[in-house]
Design a protein around this motif. Structure first.
Motif, mmCIF file in Angstrom:
data_model
loop_
_atom_site.group_PDB
_atom_site.id
_atom_site.type_symbol
_atom_site.label_atom_id
_atom_site.label_comp_id
_atom_site.label_asym_id
_atom_site.label_seq_id
_atom_site.Cartn_x
_atom_site.Cartn_y
_atom_site.Cartn_z
ATOM 1 N N ALA A 189 -12.749 -69.927 53.246
ATOM 2 C CA ALA A 189 -14.025 -70.526 53.637
ATOM 3 C C ALA A 189 -13.803 -71.194 54.996
ATOM 4 O O ALA A 189 -12.929 -72.048 55.134
ATOM 5 C CB ALA A 189 -14.484 -71.538 52.604
ATOM 6 N N ILE A 190 -14.586 -70.774 55.972
ATOM 7 C CA ILE A 190 -14.437 -71.268 57.339
ATOM 8 C C ILE A 190 -15.607 -72.203 57.633
ATOM 9 O O ILE A 190 -16.768 -71.807 57.449
ATOM 10 C CB ILE A 190 -14.418 -70.100 58.355
ATOM 11 N N PRO A 191 -15.342 -73.438 58.059
ATOM 12 C CA PRO A 191 -16.434 -74.368 58.355
ATOM 13 C C PRO A 191 -17.377 -73.815 59.434
ATOM 14 O O PRO A 191 -16.937 -73.370 60.499
ATOM 15 C CB PRO A 191 -15.710 -75.620 58.847
ATOM 16 N N ALA A 192 -18.664 -73.822 59.139
ATOM 17 C CA ALA A 192 -19.668 -73.311 60.077
ATOM 18 C C ALA A 192 -19.692 -74.123 61.367
ATOM 19 O O ALA A 192 -20.056 -73.597 62.424
ATOM 20 C CB ALA A 192 -21.041 -73.307 59.417
ATOM 21 N N LEU A 220 -22.725 -69.002 70.753
ATOM 22 C CA LEU A 220 -21.930 -68.084 71.556
ATOM 23 C C LEU A 220 -20.678 -67.580 70.846
ATOM 24 O O LEU A 220 -20.001 -66.693 71.341
ATOM 25 C CB LEU A 220 -21.532 -68.762 72.875
ATOM 26 N N GLY A 221 -20.320 -68.184 69.725
ATOM 27 C CA GLY A 221 -19.111 -67.798 69.004
ATOM 28 C C GLY A 221 -18.357 -69.031 68.554
ATOM 29 O O GLY A 221 -18.965 -70.006 68.102
ATOM 30 N N ILE A 222 -17.040 -69.001 68.677
ATOM 31 C CA ILE A 222 -16.227 -70.167 68.333
ATOM 32 C C ILE A 222 -16.528 -71.243 69.359
ATOM 33 O O ILE A 222 -16.530 -70.982 70.564
ATOM 34 C CB ILE A 222 -14.729 -69.810 68.299
ATOM 35 N N VAL A 223 -16.803 -72.449 68.879
ATOM 36 C CA VAL A 223 -17.214 -73.540 69.764
ATOM 37 C C VAL A 223 -16.149 -73.802 70.832
ATOM 38 O O VAL A 223 -14.946 -73.741 70.572
ATOM 39 C CB VAL A 223 -17.550 -74.808 68.950
ATOM 40 N N PRO A 252 -15.678 -82.149 53.399
ATOM 41 C CA PRO A 252 -16.826 -82.829 52.792
ATOM 42 C C PRO A 252 -17.617 -81.831 51.939
ATOM 43 O O PRO A 252 -17.797 -80.672 52.342
ATOM 44 C CB PRO A 252 -17.647 -83.290 54.003
ATOM 45 N N SER A 253 -18.064 -82.265 50.785
ATOM 46 C CA SER A 253 -18.727 -81.352 49.847
ATOM 47 C C SER A 253 -20.022 -80.762 50.404
ATOM 48 O O SER A 253 -20.430 -79.679 50.005
ATOM 49 C CB SER A 253 -18.993 -82.049 48.514
ATOM 50 N N ASP A 254 -20.654 -81.461 51.341
ATOM 51 C CA ASP A 254 -21.916 -80.965 51.892
ATOM 52 C C ASP A 254 -21.726 -80.118 53.153
ATOM 53 O O ASP A 254 -22.696 -79.699 53.780
ATOM 54 C CB ASP A 254 -22.861 -82.120 52.188
ATOM 55 N N LEU A 255 -20.488 -79.836 53.518
ATOM 56 C CA LEU A 255 -20.200 -79.072 54.729
ATOM 57 C C LEU A 255 -20.473 -77.590 54.491
ATOM 58 O O LEU A 255 -19.972 -77.014 53.530
ATOM 59 C CB LEU A 255 -18.740 -79.271 55.138
ATOM 60 N N ASP A 256 -21.245 -76.979 55.378
ATOM 61 C CA ASP A 256 -21.514 -75.547 55.290
ATOM 62 C C ASP A 256 -20.270 -74.760 55.688
ATOM 63 O O ASP A 256 -19.625 -75.084 56.688
ATOM 64 C CB ASP A 256 -22.654 -75.148 56.224
ATOM 65 N N ASP A 265 -19.079 -63.231 56.792
ATOM 66 C CA ASP A 265 -20.083 -63.949 57.589
ATOM 67 C C ASP A 265 -19.600 -64.145 59.022
ATOM 68 O O ASP A 265 -20.334 -63.930 59.977
ATOM 69 C CB ASP A 265 -20.382 -65.340 57.001
ATOM 70 N N VAL A 266 -18.350 -64.575 59.161
ATOM 71 C CA VAL A 266 -17.777 -64.815 60.485
ATOM 72 C C VAL A 266 -17.667 -63.509 61.254
ATOM 73 O O VAL A 266 -17.959 -63.457 62.458
ATOM 74 C CB VAL A 266 -16.417 -65.532 60.379
#
Length: 121
Positions: free
Chosen positions: A53-56, A62-65, A12-16, A22-23
């Protein structure tokens, strides 16, 4: 260093999204470790502007969900390609009212994994 397995950018274009750097800062690891996580499918990324680009939404405080790796593993083991996993993660489930990547942050996380298991096998 080999190229990273990046999905086509159908997010989605609005996805951070986050950069590798950053990661790395968020996880307190090196950028090379982040690239290894992507290569090993412990993170998924798209190619955006020629860069990973990694989805936020794949992260929490805590890290990776929690449940992210299990969900991806279920889908990949069930025959989904990396691109299909990424598409599935960001396709809204009407009865949940959200896409699976967002659901990983809610009480619906186990339901999302159950659905992935049912669809992948």
């Amino acid at each position: 260093m080999g190229s990273l397995p990046l999905s086509q950018d159908r997010l989605p274009s609005d996805l951070d999204t986050l950069t590798v750097d950053d990661v790395a800062r968020r996880l307190r690891v090196s950028p090379n470790r982040v690239r290894t996580l992507i290569r090993d499918h412990h993170l998924l990324a798209v190619s955006r502007g020629g860069q990973p680009a990694i989805p936020a939404v794949f992260f929490d405080d805590l890290g990776i969900v929690k449940h992210f790796n299990g969900l991806v593993e279920v889908l990949l083991d069930g025959g989904y390609s990396r691109d299909e996993v990424m598409t599935w993660m960001f396709t809204v489930q009407d009865d949940l009212g959200m896409h699976p990547a967002d659901a990983l942050h809610t009480h619906s996380a186990r339901e999302v994994i159950r659905r992935a298991q049912a669809q992948a096998f």
